[in-house]
Design an enzyme around this catalytic site. Structure first.
Site, short mmCIF file in Angstrom:
data_model
loop_
_atom_site.label_atom_id
_atom_site.label_comp_id
_atom_site.label_asym_id
_atom_site.label_seq_id
_atom_site.Cartn_x
_atom_site.Cartn_y
_atom_site.Cartn_z
N CYS A 76 -10.42 11.42 11.35
CA CYS A 76 -11.89 11.82 12.40
C CYS A 76 -10.58 13.56 12.97
O CYS A 76 -9.86 13.09 14.20
CB CYS A 76 -11.55 10.09 13.41
SG CYS A 76 -12.45 11.12 14.90
N CYS A 79 -11.38 12.80 17.04
CA CYS A 79 -10.34 11.36 17.74
C CYS A 79 -9.03 12.32 18.31
O CYS A 79 -8.40 11.66 20.19
CB CYS A 79 -9.85 11.10 16.31
SG CYS A 79 -11.30 10.19 15.89
#
Length: 158
Positions: A76, A79
Protein backbone atom coordinates in the site's frame (compact mmCIF):
# COMPACT_ATOMS: atom_id res chain seq x y z
CA UNK A 1 -24.22 10.29 -33.21
CA UNK A 2 -26.03 8.18 -30.60
CA UNK A 3 -22.76 6.45 -29.71
CA UNK A 4 -21.05 9.78 -29.01
CA UNK A 5 -23.98 10.89 -26.83
CA UNK A 6 -23.86 7.65 -24.83
CA UNK A 7 -20.11 7.96 -24.44
CA UNK A 8 -20.41 11.56 -23.23
CA UNK A 9 -23.11 10.61 -20.68
CA UNK A 10 -21.01 7.70 -19.40
CA UNK A 11 -17.93 9.92 -19.06
CA UNK A 12 -19.91 12.54 -17.13
CA UNK A 13 -21.35 9.86 -14.83
CA UNK A 14 -17.88 8.41 -14.19
CA UNK A 15 -16.55 11.89 -13.47
CA UNK A 16 -19.35 12.57 -10.98
CA UNK A 17 -18.76 9.27 -9.14
CA UNK A 18 -15.01 9.92 -9.05
CA UNK A 19 -15.48 13.39 -7.59
CA UNK A 20 -17.82 12.09 -4.89
CA UNK A 21 -15.40 9.33 -3.90
CA UNK A 22 -12.43 11.69 -3.93
CA UNK A 23 -14.35 14.14 -1.77
CA UNK A 24 -14.79 11.47 0.92
CA UNK A 25 -11.14 10.41 0.87
CA UNK A 26 -9.29 11.45 4.03
CA UNK A 27 -12.36 12.89 5.78
CA UNK A 28 -12.91 12.11 9.45
CA UNK A 29 -16.36 10.58 9.80
CA UNK A 30 -18.23 9.70 12.96
CA UNK A 31 -18.23 5.92 13.27
CA UNK A 32 -21.37 3.95 12.53
CA UNK A 33 -21.04 1.09 14.97
CA UNK A 34 -24.05 -1.07 14.29
CA UNK A 35 -23.49 -4.78 14.91
CA UNK A 36 -23.23 -6.86 11.75
CA UNK A 37 -24.54 -10.39 11.47
CA UNK A 38 -22.08 -13.10 10.51
CA UNK A 39 -22.57 -14.73 7.12
CA UNK A 40 -22.58 -18.23 8.60
CA UNK A 41 -24.78 -17.64 11.63
CA UNK A 42 -26.29 -14.69 13.40
CA UNK A 43 -24.53 -13.50 16.53
CA UNK A 44 -26.23 -11.68 19.37
CA UNK A 45 -25.17 -8.11 20.12
CA UNK A 46 -23.30 -9.34 23.19
CA UNK A 47 -21.41 -11.97 21.19
CA UNK A 48 -20.57 -9.42 18.51
CA UNK A 49 -19.23 -6.95 21.07
CA UNK A 50 -17.24 -9.69 22.80
CA UNK A 51 -15.67 -10.93 19.55
CA UNK A 52 -14.86 -7.39 18.51
CA UNK A 53 -13.36 -6.55 21.92
CA UNK A 54 -11.23 -9.72 21.87
CA UNK A 55 -9.93 -9.00 18.36
CA UNK A 56 -9.14 -5.38 19.24
CA UNK A 57 -7.41 -6.40 22.48
CA UNK A 58 -5.23 -8.83 20.54
CA UNK A 59 -3.72 -5.90 18.60
CA UNK A 60 -3.46 -3.51 21.56
CA UNK A 61 -6.76 -1.60 21.74
CA UNK A 62 -7.50 -2.41 25.38
CA UNK A 63 -9.58 0.57 26.44
CA UNK A 64 -6.86 1.84 28.79
CA UNK A 65 -6.66 5.07 26.80
CA UNK A 66 -7.48 6.50 23.39
CA UNK A 67 -5.97 4.73 20.40
CA UNK A 68 -5.45 5.33 16.71
CA UNK A 69 -5.62 2.04 14.82
CA UNK A 70 -4.61 2.13 11.17
CA UNK A 71 -4.68 -0.73 8.71
CA UNK A 72 -1.89 -0.94 6.18
CA UNK A 73 0.01 -3.39 3.99
CA UNK A 74 3.47 -3.66 2.45
CA UNK A 75 1.98 -3.13 -0.99
CA UNK A 76 0.00 0.00 0.00
CA UNK A 77 1.65 3.22 -1.19
CA UNK A 78 -0.49 5.79 0.71
CA UNK A 79 -0.06 3.83 3.97
CA UNK A 80 3.38 5.41 4.47
CA UNK A 81 1.74 8.85 4.51
CA UNK A 82 -0.77 7.63 7.11
CA UNK A 83 2.12 6.37 9.28
CA UNK A 84 3.68 9.83 9.19
CA UNK A 85 0.41 11.65 9.94
CA UNK A 86 -0.53 9.35 12.84
CA UNK A 87 2.99 9.46 14.30
CA UNK A 88 2.97 13.26 14.08
CA UNK A 89 -0.41 13.64 15.81
CA UNK A 90 0.27 11.05 18.53
CA UNK A 91 3.65 12.69 19.11
CA UNK A 92 2.00 16.11 19.50
CA UNK A 93 -0.43 14.65 22.05
CA UNK A 94 2.14 12.52 23.92
CA UNK A 95 2.24 14.93 26.89
CA UNK A 96 -1.56 14.99 27.33
CA UNK A 97 -3.20 13.40 30.42
CA UNK A 98 -4.21 10.34 28.37
CA UNK A 99 -1.76 10.06 25.48
CA UNK A 100 -3.10 8.16 22.46
CA UNK A 101 -1.65 4.87 21.29
CA UNK A 102 -0.43 4.51 17.70
CA UNK A 103 -1.33 0.99 16.53
CA UNK A 104 -0.59 -0.17 13.00
CA UNK A 105 -2.10 -3.45 11.80
CA UNK A 106 -1.09 -5.30 8.64
CA UNK A 107 -4.35 -6.22 6.92
CA UNK A 108 -2.76 -9.37 5.49
CA UNK A 109 -1.82 -10.56 9.01
CA UNK A 110 -5.20 -9.70 10.61
CA UNK A 111 -7.92 -10.36 8.01
CA UNK A 112 -10.50 -11.38 10.64
CA UNK A 113 -10.18 -8.06 12.46
CA UNK A 114 -10.36 -6.18 9.16
CA UNK A 115 -13.55 -8.04 8.27
CA UNK A 116 -15.07 -7.43 11.71
CA UNK A 117 -14.37 -3.69 11.40
CA UNK A 118 -15.64 -3.68 7.81
CA UNK A 119 -12.39 -2.39 6.28
CA UNK A 120 -13.02 -2.19 2.56
CA UNK A 121 -10.01 -0.20 1.37
CA UNK A 122 -6.52 0.82 2.42
CA UNK A 123 -5.51 2.89 4.17
CA UNK A 124 -8.27 2.94 6.81
CA UNK A 125 -7.80 4.57 10.20
CA UNK A 126 -9.94 4.26 13.34
CA UNK A 127 -10.00 6.40 16.47
CA UNK A 128 -11.05 4.63 19.68
CA UNK A 129 -11.85 6.39 22.94
CA UNK A 130 -10.50 5.47 26.38
CA UNK A 131 -13.27 2.90 26.82
CA UNK A 132 -12.40 1.09 23.60
CA UNK A 133 -15.40 2.39 21.62
CA UNK A 134 -14.95 3.29 17.98
CA UNK A 135 -15.47 7.05 17.63
CA UNK A 136 -14.19 7.93 14.16
CA UNK A 137 -13.30 6.21 10.88
CA UNK A 138 -11.11 7.68 8.15
CA UNK A 139 -10.67 6.19 4.69
CA UNK A 140 -7.60 7.42 2.87
CA UNK A 141 -4.86 9.66 4.23
CA UNK A 142 -6.18 11.90 7.03
CA UNK A 143 -5.18 15.52 7.35
CA UNK A 144 -3.09 16.28 10.46
CA UNK A 145 -5.49 18.99 11.63
CA UNK A 146 -8.57 16.79 11.19
CA UNK A 147 -7.05 13.83 13.01
CA UNK A 148 -5.79 16.03 15.82
CA UNK A 149 -9.17 17.74 16.28
CA UNK A 150 -10.89 14.33 16.44
CA UNK A 151 -8.35 12.86 18.86
CA UNK A 152 -7.56 15.80 21.15
CA UNK A 153 -10.85 15.75 23.17
CA UNK A 154 -10.30 12.04 23.88
CA UNK A 155 -6.89 12.67 25.50
CA UNK A 156 -8.27 14.85 28.29
CA UNK A 157 -8.45 12.98 31.60
CA UNK A 158 -11.97 12.27 32.79
Amino acid sequence: MIEITILAVMLLAALAVGLVLRGRDGKVRVADVRPRASATRKRSDTETQSVRADLLASVGVTGSGPAVLHFSADWCGPCAAVRRVVADVTGQLAESPQPPLDIEVDIDAEPVLAKELNVLSLPTTFVFDSEGRERFRISGVPKVTDLRSALEPLTIAA
